[in-house]
Design an enzyme around this catalytic site. Sequence first.
Site, PDB file in Angstrom:
ATOM      1  N   GLY A  84       0.952  -1.270   0.066  1.00 59.15           N
ATOM      2  CA  GLY A  84       0.060   0.084  -0.026  1.00 59.15           C
ATOM      3  C   GLY A  84       0.948   1.106   0.007  1.00 59.15           C
ATOM      4  N   SER A  86       1.458   3.477  -2.191  1.00 55.26           N
ATOM      5  CA  SER A  86       0.840   4.629  -2.731  1.00 55.26           C
ATOM      6  C   SER A  86      -0.244   5.236  -1.887  1.00 55.26           C
ATOM      7  CB  SER A  86       0.208   4.512  -4.116  1.00 55.26           C
ATOM      8  OG  SER A  86      -0.667   3.368  -3.974  1.00 55.26           O
ATOM      9  N   ARG A 118      -0.265  -1.333  -6.428  1.00 54.94           N
ATOM     10  CA  ARG A 118      -0.660  -1.597  -7.815  1.00 54.94           C
ATOM     11  C   ARG A 118      -0.258  -0.498  -8.766  1.00 54.94           C
ATOM     12  NH1 ARG A 118      -6.437  -3.828  -5.792  1.00 54.94           N
ATOM     13  NH2 ARG A 118      -6.400  -1.657  -4.685  1.00 54.94           N
ATOM     14  N   ASP A 248      -1.680  -1.183  17.207  1.00 61.22           N
ATOM     15  CA  ASP A 248      -2.752  -0.332  17.890  1.00 61.22           C
ATOM     16  C   ASP A 248      -2.004   0.867  18.014  1.00 61.22           C
ATOM     17  OD1 ASP A 248      -4.361   1.355  19.351  1.00 61.22           O
ATOM     18  OD2 ASP A 248      -5.738  -0.356  19.759  1.00 61.22           O
ATOM     19  N   HIS A 249      -1.911   1.859  17.329  1.00 57.56           N
ATOM     20  CA  HIS A 249      -0.815   2.898  17.748  1.00 57.56           C
ATOM     21  C   HIS A 249      -1.127   3.590  19.109  1.00 57.56           C
ATOM     22  CE1 HIS A 249      -3.978   6.041  16.293  1.00 57.56           C
ATOM     23  NE2 HIS A 249      -3.454   6.698  17.245  1.00 57.56           N
ATOM     24  N   GLY A 252       1.706   2.859  21.508  1.00 59.96           N
ATOM     25  CA  GLY A 252       3.041   3.271  21.395  1.00 59.96           C
ATOM     26  C   GLY A 252       3.047   4.564  21.843  1.00 59.96           C
ATOM     27  N   GLU A 287     -11.967  14.849  19.575  1.00 61.84           N
ATOM     28  CA  GLU A 287     -11.354  15.603  18.359  1.00 61.84           C
ATOM     29  C   GLU A 287     -12.144  16.607  18.105  1.00 61.84           C
ATOM     30  OE1 GLU A 287     -11.714  12.730  14.965  1.00 61.84           O
ATOM     31  OE2 GLU A 287      -9.592  12.021  15.450  1.00 61.84           O
ATOM     32  N   HIS A 311      -8.669   1.407  20.627  1.00 56.41           N
ATOM     33  CA  HIS A 311      -7.838   2.169  21.498  1.00 56.41           C
ATOM     34  C   HIS A 311      -8.275   2.329  22.914  1.00 56.41           C
ATOM     35  CE1 HIS A 311      -6.295   3.126  17.484  1.00 56.41           C
ATOM     36  NE2 HIS A 311      -7.025   4.245  17.215  1.00 56.41           N
ATOM     37  N   ARG A 414      -9.410  19.052  21.458  1.00 58.43           N
ATOM     38  CA  ARG A 414      -8.822  17.893  20.979  1.00 58.43           C
ATOM     39  C   ARG A 414      -7.945  17.260  22.219  1.00 58.43           C
ATOM     40  NH1 ARG A 414      -3.386  17.426  19.560  1.00 58.43           N
ATOM     41  NH2 ARG A 414      -3.024  15.155  18.717  1.00 58.43           N
TER      42      ARG A 414
END
Length: 590
Positions: A84, A86, A118, A248-249, A252, A287, A311, A414
């Site tokens: 992925g 691109s 692709r 799962d960010h 981190g 957010e 999350h 946020r």
Amino acid sequence: MGGCSSKPPRSAVSPELARKTERKANESADYNWLPSKDKQTGGPGSPRTPQPDQAEAVRKRLLSQCEDPFERETGIVCTFVVFGASGDLAKKKIYPVLWKLYDHGLLSESAAIVGYARSDMTQDALVERLRPFIKVSADKQDKLERFFSKCVYFKGAYDTAGSFTELNAYLTKLETDLKHTATRRMFYLALPPSVFESVTEHIRNNAWGPGINRVIIEKPFGRDSASSEVLSKHLSKLYEEKDMYRIDHYLGKEMVQNLMVLRFANRILGPIWNRDNIECVQITFKEDFGTGGRGGYFDTFGIIRDILQNHLMQVLTIIAMEKPCSTDADNIRDEKVKVMKSIAPILLSECVLGQYVANPIPGKPDSEQGYVEDPTVPNNSKTPTFCTCVMHINNERWQGVPFIMRAGKALDERKAEVRIQFKEVPASIFSQGVRRNELVVRIQPDEAIWLKVANKMPGMKFGITETFLDLSYGDRFEDAALPDAYERLILDAIQGDQLNFVRSDELREAWRIFTPMLHDVDAGKGKRINYKYGSRGPAESDHLIADLGYVRGNDPDSTRRDGSPAKRRSKGGRRKKKEERAKGGARTAR
């Protein structure tokens, strides 16, 4: 097919990294000394200014677990394949993180980065897509060009075995040219769910290297228990659990990782971390923007699948789990699974669902559209953009304590944070009201830990006021450069550390908790309450939280001493204020 390899450097050896039996307790401190292009440091005499020799010492410390002496000196040797390449995730997150690891000396000059997609694209075209997202100072421009020379491109299909056979031949030649005497292939799947099964099957059958191979998997991990189980069974037929890194960010993030240390390295918190002392726990994600014309993906999954089920659920397990017997990845994940098994499925009756509507705000064009007015969202969409839900943990430590999750888009600010509110002091001897103690962990932005305490109001009268013990990272660790969550996690994956990645049984239990409620929501059950863009969300959410026993108070970043709104100073403002106080003290001394 297109692309070319970088010039082969001297020989490098790349065996499996030693599995960490003791977790890096000082990981955050290590990263604090790594150079950062965004960080402004003082002169040589500044107390926490990262010096070149210190940065080099920390780099070697992070690499000290490498078995091979050459890697300990030059950085990790691997072949990193980005599926992925691109797409948006690749250019905005993955490649910039790989650049940081390379810039910090954690990736070897022998490392190779292969983009797979692709699209009909050359290596030069790929690099031009990446440039706007990797900004460096003039003195690092040459190093950046060396990094770009490693970013080769391979065009191929996602559903054809032949493309992956050709990829394997290409990787083998690349590793031979770069003199990799042992291979470590990292396959990062930044892909839509529609091609996931075919890609994972073809990687295993046609592109699996002779050495170490690891697959990093991006969410979504299904839509409900059934679809997730199908995906898990598919993967388990192809890979062992040790080869899979479900990312799962949130795991981190600095403050999420700090929750472990806060809980289990501070004895003062141990005896009070239970139902006898804690009234409720609230985990919030907010957010301050809407979908902004990009609602197609969001409408497919919604705020519950996008934020709460993964999350915030991971944050909850760290808060609620029992002390593991060690910092080994499986020991910690075992305890997280035990917590989830104690949670009954969420009831729709204990949820508040919302959808934002237009509320024009100067400087925010996005606010002029409500959710369903976004052209990428169906006019009759019932997908929630806001959800508050309640979970109950049926075990000895937490029975009776509500765990409240709240997440929404287009809200008043946020932030992501954890609030642990303690019970009131029994039999208070003070006639005036004494507010509850509250521990607040601000995950983002402006990372901080606050403890709200009652204090005597200074002066002749015996008055009580609420105040804060404030550990704001911008003040206490002023020169610290916190790594991006993806930077931590990709480095962990390359090193074979699975602690901050989701195991299959964690995923299964999380979906068990959310699936019945999600099916009700998908069926149109439950009222969607309209709330204005830029508001706190539906008032019913605040009512539900209050009914569960939470008492709202003041925060150090939301109120002044007189109760009026205030904003936190920026890091530069804090530094300036500190310098002014220091000058004032010097004048007084003279």
